[in-house]
Design a protein around this motif. Structure first.
Motif, short mmCIF file in Angstrom:
data_model
loop_
_atom_site.label_atom_id
_atom_site.label_comp_id
_atom_site.label_asym_id
_atom_site.label_seq_id
_atom_site.Cartn_x
_atom_site.Cartn_y
_atom_site.Cartn_z
N GLU A 1 -16.25 -2.95 -1.39
CA GLU A 1 -15.47 -2.10 0.09
C GLU A 1 -14.74 -1.09 -0.28
O GLU A 1 -14.34 -0.17 1.13
N LYS A 2 -14.42 -0.94 -1.80
CA LYS A 2 -13.55 0.10 -2.32
C LYS A 2 -13.80 1.05 -2.19
O LYS A 2 -13.49 2.36 -1.98
N SER A 3 -15.13 0.80 -2.87
CA SER A 3 -15.92 2.22 -3.27
C SER A 3 -17.68 1.82 -3.71
O SER A 3 -17.40 0.95 -4.34
N HIS B 1 -12.26 -1.85 -12.19
CA HIS B 1 -12.70 -1.99 -11.42
C HIS B 1 -12.69 -4.14 -11.45
O HIS B 1 -13.13 -4.70 -10.88
N HIS C 1 -16.36 -7.16 -4.14
CA HIS C 1 -15.41 -6.37 -3.71
C HIS C 1 -15.20 -5.41 -3.89
O HIS C 1 -14.47 -4.32 -3.51
N PRO D 1 -5.63 -1.82 -6.16
CA PRO D 1 -5.41 -2.39 -5.75
C PRO D 1 -6.51 -3.27 -5.47
O PRO D 1 -7.35 -3.82 -4.60
N GLU D 2 -7.24 -3.29 -7.04
CA GLU D 2 -8.67 -4.31 -7.03
C GLU D 2 -8.11 -6.07 -7.32
O GLU D 2 -8.89 -6.30 -6.73
N ASP E 1 0.43 -1.22 0.15
CA ASP E 1 0.34 -0.36 0.09
C ASP E 1 0.75 1.12 0.17
O ASP E 1 0.26 2.45 -1.03
N THR F 1 -6.04 -7.49 -4.59
CA THR F 1 -5.16 -7.77 -3.38
C THR F 1 -4.30 -8.35 -3.19
O THR F 1 -3.94 -9.67 -3.80
#
Length: 431
Positions: free
Chosen positions: A163-165, A136, A160, A63-64, A14, A66
């Motif tokens: 969780e990010k957006s 994504h 999934h 980060p799509e 990250d 992990t």
């Protein structure tokens, strides 16, 4: 002796920052994170065949995808090789490859090309739309034949992304329904499985484009008036409360569009481009001419703006360069300076939400007239065919004057709900 590689941890991945040149962070067993100088991060897997020929495989973008997901993919590749499968089979090439024209990515791109022409979409809007899918959706499902994709696969991907957006998840779900509909229309599939995602609980973020509750409107007006920033920015914000047009419609305005004598502002479908200024050719959002009736209060504010701007043809020139426009960050920066959290309390776009809420609550105006003034596109094609030519101009002139007077009165006399404001004379008579 082979060099021992210490596995990466999520924090390292990250926090990896771009440098002047691309570089790699190794996780071991052939997998590494390629950090490009542009800032993008890509998971890669390197392995050899029996003849020591080297292969490199992209596992997905971070980060799509992990760290744990990339390791799962690495394990799948390694397991397939250990089972003795052909390299072409492992890599999905040749006779083992997915037919490109059947893949979700191929069909999605074909759909967007067609959709962009039909709407039509501007090139930058189309680019943003496809980048969202590239970032994504495609890394997770893009290579699969669309006829093999089932609701459980879509649900897993959307959860999934959520969780990010949450906002991206909502938009991608809407696009998937259209993509699958396109696939049905052209015979790739018989059933639109994405339709089953309509009932999937993907709540939009509560504070997306936040707006203040209406009782806080007098407070907002006072804070704008007392702001210590650039005078033209203050006038711009106050004016935007009265006319509630979109940011680019306001920032890129020219005086040639405004007739103060007739109290009309005509937003063109497209403006003349100013060299060196990105998106300066943007006009009305719906790419159709949009008329904004100006209240007496709005005209007064515009006369003050014109006096400050001098001879500039731009309504809101930048304080740093009179030949340029106010920055797109100007409004939210000013709101933060006034003490507002633009992620949770109010952002510039929230001005439109407050106006729409009040106009609907007051009960004086037709819904179609309000939507026309908001420059919203009618979702129902049949209704839209009849209402897009109707300007409701007489009613909208009354509407804009009512709204401006309401803002003035709640600032000076204290807050009153739109409904109570309209019915105050009736209530007084009852007493």
């Amino acid at each position: 002796m082979a060099k021992t590689i210490k596995p990466l941890n999520p924090s390292q991945v990250d926090k990896a920052k771009p440098k002047d040149k691309d570089y790699n962070l190794f996780d071991g067993d052939g997998m590494y994170l390629l950090v490009r100088h542009s800032g993008t991060k890509v998971w890669m897997l390197r392995f050899k065949d029996d003849f020591d020929k080297v292969y490199k495989v992209k596992l997905g973008s971070y980060p799509e995808v992990t760290l744990s997901m990339a390791r799962e993919k690495r394990a799948e590749y390694k397991r397939s090789i250990a089972e003795g499968k052909e390299i072409d089979e492992v890599l999905g090439r040749g006779e083992y490859g997915v037919k490109l024209e059947n893949s979700l990515e191929f069909i999605a791109r074909a759909w967007l090309d067609q959709y962009a022409k039909r709407k039509p979409l501007e090139e930058h809007t189309k680019h943003k739309r496809i980048r969202k899918l590239e970032n994504h959706l495609f890394p997770l499902l893009g290579r699969y034949p669309i006829n093999d994709i089932r609701p459980k696969d879509l649900r897993k991907v959307l959860n999934h992304v959520y969780e990010k957006s949450a906002d991206n998840a909502q938009r991608i779900r809407a696009d998937l329904i259209l993509i699958f509909s396109h696939a049905v229309q052209y015979g790739y599939i018989e059933v639109n499985h994405a339709r089953e995602m309509e009932s999937l609980d993907l709540s939009a973020p509560k504070n997306h484009r936040p707006a203040l509750p209406l009782p806080r409107l007098p407070e907002l007006i006072r804070r704008i008036r007392s702001d210590t920033g650039y005078e033209l920015t203050k006038l711009c914000l106050e004016l935007s409360l009265h006319i509630f047009i979109r940011s680019s419609e306001l920032r890129f305005a020219r005086w040639s569009e405004i007739d103060l004598a007739k109290k009309l502002w005509t937003l063109p479908a497209k403006r003349n481009h100013v060299n060196g200024i990105k998106h300066s050719d943007r006009g009305a959002k719906m790419r159709e001419r949009h008329i904004v009736p100006l209240s007496d209060q709005a005209v007064v504010l515009l006369r003050k703006v014109k006096k400050l701007g001098g001879s500039s043809e731009l309504v809101f020139p930048s304080s740093y360069n009179g030949a340029a426009f106010l920055s797109e960050n100007t409004f939210n920066t000013a709101l933060r300076r006034m003490g507002y959290d633009t992620q949770k309390e109010i952002c510039f776009h929230g001005f439109r939400a407050m106006a729409r809420s009040a106009l609907g609550e007051c009960g004086l105006f037709q819904r179609d007239a309000i939507e026309k003034q908001m420059s919203h596109q009618e979702r129902n094609d049949v209704v839209g065919a009849y209402t897009h030519v109707a300007e409701y101009l007489h009613e909208r002139k009354r509407m804009m004057q009512w709204w401006s007077q309401y803002l003035v009165d709640i600032e000076t006399k204290g807050y009153m709900s739109p409904y109570s404001y309209v019915n105050q004379d009736i209530e007084i008579m009852k007493t």
